[in-house]
Design a protein around this motif. Structure first.
Motif, PDB file in Angstrom:
ATOM      1  N   ALA A   1       0.828  -1.203   0.000  1.00  0.00           N
ATOM      2  CA  ALA A   1       0.000   0.000   0.000  1.00  0.00           C
ATOM      3  C   ALA A   1       0.864   1.255   0.000  1.00  0.00           C
ATOM      4  CB  ALA A   1      -0.926  -0.009   1.219  1.00  0.00           C
ATOM      5  N   LEU A   2       1.936   1.246   0.792  1.00  0.00           N
ATOM      6  CA  LEU A   2       2.837   2.391   0.847  1.00  0.00           C
ATOM      7  C   LEU A   2       3.391   2.709  -0.537  1.00  0.00           C
ATOM      8  CD1 LEU A   2       4.626   4.457   2.353  1.00  0.00           C
ATOM      9  CD2 LEU A   2       6.289   2.596   2.693  1.00  0.00           C
ATOM     10  N   GLU A   3       3.872   1.697  -1.238  1.00  0.00           N
ATOM     11  CA  GLU A   3       4.478   1.952  -2.539  1.00  0.00           C
ATOM     12  C   GLU A   3       3.422   2.372  -3.556  1.00  0.00           C
ATOM     13  OE1 GLU A   3       8.041   1.955  -5.093  1.00  0.00           O
ATOM     14  OE2 GLU A   3       7.312   2.629  -3.135  1.00  0.00           O
ATOM     15  N   ARG A   4       2.227   1.808  -3.459  1.00  0.00           N
ATOM     16  CA  ARG A   4       1.175   2.245  -4.394  1.00  0.00           C
ATOM     17  C   ARG A   4       0.847   3.720  -4.162  1.00  0.00           C
ATOM     18  NH1 ARG A   4      -3.239  -1.618  -6.817  1.00  0.00           N
ATOM     19  NH2 ARG A   4      -3.994  -0.245  -8.469  1.00  0.00           N
ATOM     20  N   VAL A   5       0.772   4.137  -2.897  1.00  0.00           N
ATOM     21  CA  VAL A   5       0.528   5.543  -2.580  1.00  0.00           C
ATOM     22  C   VAL A   5       1.669   6.415  -3.106  1.00  0.00           C
ATOM     23  CG1 VAL A   5       0.394   7.205  -0.675  1.00  0.00           C
ATOM     24  CG2 VAL A   5      -0.957   5.101  -0.589  1.00  0.00           C
ATOM     25  N   LEU A   6       2.913   5.990  -2.884  1.00  0.00           N
ATOM     26  CA  LEU A   6       4.060   6.792  -3.314  1.00  0.00           C
ATOM     27  C   LEU A   6       4.130   6.921  -4.832  1.00  0.00           C
ATOM     28  CD1 LEU A   6       6.809   5.488  -0.854  1.00  0.00           C
ATOM     29  CD2 LEU A   6       5.627   7.698  -0.787  1.00  0.00           C
ATOM     30  N   LEU A   7       3.808   5.857  -5.557  1.00  0.00           N
ATOM     31  CA  LEU A   7       3.838   5.944  -7.018  1.00  0.00           C
ATOM     32  C   LEU A   7       2.720   6.842  -7.535  1.00  0.00           C
ATOM     33  CD1 LEU A   7       4.722   2.288  -8.114  1.00  0.00           C
ATOM     34  CD2 LEU A   7       6.247   4.207  -7.621  1.00  0.00           C
ATOM     35  N   GLU A   8       1.534   6.738  -6.923  1.00  0.00           N
ATOM     36  CA  GLU A   8       0.444   7.646  -7.301  1.00  0.00           C
ATOM     37  C   GLU A   8       0.824   9.090  -6.982  1.00  0.00           C
ATOM     38  OE1 GLU A   8      -2.137   7.247  -9.016  1.00  0.00           O
ATOM     39  OE2 GLU A   8      -3.020   5.269  -8.752  1.00  0.00           O
ATOM     40  N   ALA A   9       1.444   9.311  -5.825  1.00  0.00           N
ATOM     41  CA  ALA A   9       1.862  10.660  -5.457  1.00  0.00           C
ATOM     42  C   ALA A   9       2.882  11.196  -6.452  1.00  0.00           C
ATOM     43  CB  ALA A   9       2.441  10.662  -4.045  1.00  0.00           C
ATOM     44  N   THR A  10       3.797  10.351  -6.881  1.00  0.00           N
ATOM     45  CA  THR A  10       4.811  10.768  -7.851  1.00  0.00           C
ATOM     46  C   THR A  10       4.168  11.191  -9.156  1.00  0.00           C
ATOM     47  OG1 THR A  10       6.458   9.300  -6.853  1.00  0.00           O
ATOM     48  CG2 THR A  10       6.865  10.015  -9.114  1.00  0.00           C
ATOM     49  N   LEU A  11       3.188  10.434  -9.630  1.00  0.00           N
ATOM     50  CA  LEU A  11       2.499  10.798 -10.871  1.00  0.00           C
ATOM     51  C   LEU A  11       1.722  12.093 -10.725  1.00  0.00           C
ATOM     52  CD1 LEU A  11       1.179   7.347 -12.172  1.00  0.00           C
ATOM     53  CD2 LEU A  11       3.224   8.610 -12.888  1.00  0.00           C
ATOM     54  N   ALA A  12       1.357  12.444  -9.484  1.00  0.00           N
ATOM     55  CA  ALA A  12       0.635  13.688  -9.222  1.00  0.00           C
ATOM     56  C   ALA A  12       1.578  14.841  -8.902  1.00  0.00           C
ATOM     57  CB  ALA A  12      -0.349  13.490  -8.064  1.00  0.00           C
ATOM     58  N   ASP A  13       2.891  14.649  -9.141  1.00  0.00           N
ATOM     59  CA  ASP A  13       3.917  15.677  -8.925  1.00  0.00           C
ATOM     60  C   ASP A  13       4.111  16.018  -7.453  1.00  0.00           C
ATOM     61  OD1 ASP A  13       4.631  15.950 -11.627  1.00  0.00           O
ATOM     62  OD2 ASP A  13       2.968  17.330 -11.981  1.00  0.00           O
ATOM     63  N   LEU A  14       3.735  15.100  -6.576  1.00  0.00           N
ATOM     64  CA  LEU A  14       4.012  15.263  -5.154  1.00  0.00           C
ATOM     65  C   LEU A  14       5.354  14.632  -4.821  1.00  0.00           C
ATOM     66  CD1 LEU A  14       0.591  14.392  -3.465  1.00  0.00           C
ATOM     67  CD2 LEU A  14       1.747  16.596  -3.338  1.00  0.00           C
ATOM     68  N   THR A  15       5.998  15.153  -3.805  1.00  0.00           N
ATOM     69  CA  THR A  15       7.186  14.523  -3.259  1.00  0.00           C
ATOM     70  C   THR A  15       6.863  14.044  -1.858  1.00  0.00           C
ATOM     71  OG1 THR A  15       7.949  16.754  -2.668  1.00  0.00           O
ATOM     72  CG2 THR A  15       8.906  15.754  -4.620  1.00  0.00           C
ATOM     73  N   ALA A  16       7.697  13.155  -1.324  1.00  0.00           N
ATOM     74  CA  ALA A  16       7.374  12.541  -0.038  1.00  0.00           C
ATOM     75  C   ALA A  16       8.637  12.174   0.713  1.00  0.00           C
ATOM     76  CB  ALA A  16       6.518  11.281  -0.252  1.00  0.00           C
ATOM     77  N   SER A  17       8.510  12.164   2.014  1.00  0.00           N
ATOM     78  CA  SER A  17       9.507  11.536   2.882  1.00  0.00           C
ATOM     79  C   SER A  17       8.752  10.650   3.854  1.00  0.00           C
ATOM     80  CB  SER A  17      10.361  12.568   3.621  1.00  0.00           C
ATOM     81  OG  SER A  17       9.565  13.365   4.489  1.00  0.00           O
ATOM     82  N   LEU A  18       9.446   9.708   4.442  1.00  0.00           N
ATOM     83  CA  LEU A  18       8.825   8.709   5.302  1.00  0.00           C
ATOM     84  C   LEU A  18       9.504   8.707   6.663  1.00  0.00           C
ATOM     85  CD1 LEU A  18       8.894   5.740   2.760  1.00  0.00           C
ATOM     86  CD2 LEU A  18       7.074   7.421   3.048  1.00  0.00           C
ATOM     87  N   THR A  19       8.741   8.372   7.683  1.00  0.00           N
ATOM     88  CA  THR A  19       9.341   8.142   8.990  1.00  0.00           C
ATOM     89  C   THR A  19       8.535   7.090   9.743  1.00  0.00           C
ATOM     90  OG1 THR A  19      10.023   9.132  11.087  1.00  0.00           O
ATOM     91  CG2 THR A  19       8.042  10.034  10.095  1.00  0.00           C
ATOM     92  N   SER A  20       9.249   6.180  10.360  1.00  0.00           N
ATOM     93  CA  SER A  20       8.622   5.227  11.278  1.00  0.00           C
ATOM     94  C   SER A  20       9.325   5.301  12.628  1.00  0.00           C
ATOM     95  CB  SER A  20       8.690   3.799  10.715  1.00  0.00           C
ATOM     96  OG  SER A  20      10.044   3.412  10.516  1.00  0.00           O
ATOM     97  N   HIS A  21      10.059   6.410  12.832  1.00  0.00           N
ATOM     98  CA  HIS A  21      10.870   6.576  14.039  1.00  0.00           C
ATOM     99  C   HIS A  21      10.022   6.432  15.296  1.00  0.00           C
ATOM    100  CE1 HIS A  21      14.374   9.070  15.965  1.00  0.00           C
ATOM    101  NE2 HIS A  21      14.322   7.824  16.380  1.00  0.00           N
ATOM    102  N   ALA A  22       8.829   7.038  15.264  1.00  0.00           N
ATOM    103  CA  ALA A  22       7.957   6.987  16.443  1.00  0.00           C
ATOM    104  C   ALA A  22       7.097   5.734  16.485  1.00  0.00           C
ATOM    105  CB  ALA A  22       7.060   8.227  16.468  1.00  0.00           C
TER     106      ALA A  22
END
Length: 330
Positions: free
Chosen positions: A262-283
């Motif tokens: 699901a994460l990668e599907r969201v990130l690929l859709e975001a990329t096609l929509a010209d969005l950029t992203a960073s991820l954190t699971s630190h917390a």
């Protein structure tokens, strides 16, 4: 694109696309085995790349492998070779995470919903740079929600109060690491400084750290810690970060693999929509903290990843291991 034959070159290309997925500290904790006689590509966890301190139950490892699995599905659909995907196909072998059956697609329609995401695999990069103080359109948010739902997960965009709670959890995790001299053991192992950054095949090289945050509330992990990085600089990040919480109904290995897809599907859709992203699971490295990050209204689901989304520069490409190091053909 016409369907391809399952020769070594084709399988190598599929695995190269799979291995472009994000993983915690870019450890790339996966191995692939192609069983030529059965046309099956097996995905295994590489436990030599596990992180015993920060990921003791291998949750993040499974999420990274799930992201690689999704890329593999997209690449196979693009080549019209995808037939069937099974998670955890052998209960006797917990390292075997998935089996993907491939085949000539001449007699089968291509999965266009997956195939159209293929160009985004190589365009997607984590960005640890400031994003613009600009809202994401509601139709784009709806597309990202649907992307998560298609893979059995939920994507929540928290309101102001919930966002502050999540940011507090992330800052508390950073403070905890400062007090624990061993807490950053995994991070130090998987970061690459100086000349090592130019030749690295894995890990997070210093050129991908991004600038230090002088001001702002963006949840950006400082991979340098107290170590000096030349010419890095400081800057102001967004004061109103746009966060998304990716959740699954359960919290076991199959759920983590679904979360990664699901994460990668969201990130690929975001990329096609010209969005950029960073991820954190630190917390989210402890289960009790994952519970605190949940939607305070519903109290349901298990938060598996915090995404920061926005409009800004795409981060640099980070190194990848050669396919020959992660693929066996038998």
């Amino acid at each position: 694109m016409a369907s391809q034959q399952l020769d070594e070159k084709t399988v190598t290309g599929l695995v190269a696309d799979a291995a472009a997925a994000p993983s915690m500290h870019n450890a790339q904790p996966w191995r692939f085995r192609f069983v030529a006689g059965e046309h099956v590509l097996l995905l295994h966890a590489d436990l030599e790349r596990a992180m015993p301190r920060s990921d003791p139950d291998n949750r993040a490892l499974h999420i990274g492998c799930g992201a690689a699995l999704f890329n593999l599905r997209v690449a196979a659909a693009h080549a019209n070779l995808l037939r069937e995907t099974r998670l955890l196909p052998d209960p006797r072998d917990p390292r075997l995470l998935a089996a993907v059956r491939l085949g000539d697609g001449a007699a089968h329609p291509r999965d266009e919903d997956l195939a159209r995401l293929h160009p985004a695999i190589r365009q997607r990069h984590t960005s640890r740079y400031p994003f613009a103080e600009k809202d994401v359109p509601e139709d784009v948010l709806a597309t990202l929600r649907d992307a998560a739902e298609r893979e059995g997960a939920e994507l929540l965009f928290p309101g102001p109060w919930h966002t502050e709670t999540v940011l507090d959890l992330i800052h508390d995790a950073e403070s905890r690491d400062t007090l624990d001299p061993d807490a950053n053991e995994d991070l130090v192992r998987w970061t690459r400084l100086g000349p090592e950054a130019d030749t690295a095949l894995d890990g997070v090289p210093e050129y991908a750290f991004g600038p230090r945050m002088r001001d702002g509330k963006a949840p950006i992990r400082d991979f340098a810690g107290r170590r000096r990085v030349a010419d890095r600089g400081t800057t102001t990040f967004e004061h109103t970060p746009h966060l998304a919480l990716l959740s699954t109904p359960g919290d076991g290995p199959a759920d983590w693999l679904r979360a990664g897809q699901a994460l990668e599907r969201v990130l690929l859709e975001a990329t096609l929509a010209d969005l950029t992203a960073s991820l954190t699971s630190h917390a989210l490295e402890e289960r009790t903290l994952r519970l605190l990050a949940r939607d305070p209204a519903s109290g349901a689901g298990q938060v598996q990843m915090v995404l920061r989304l926005g409009y800004g520069p795409r981060g640099p490409s980070t190194p990848r291991r050669p396919v020959r190091d992660v693929l066996d053909i038998v």
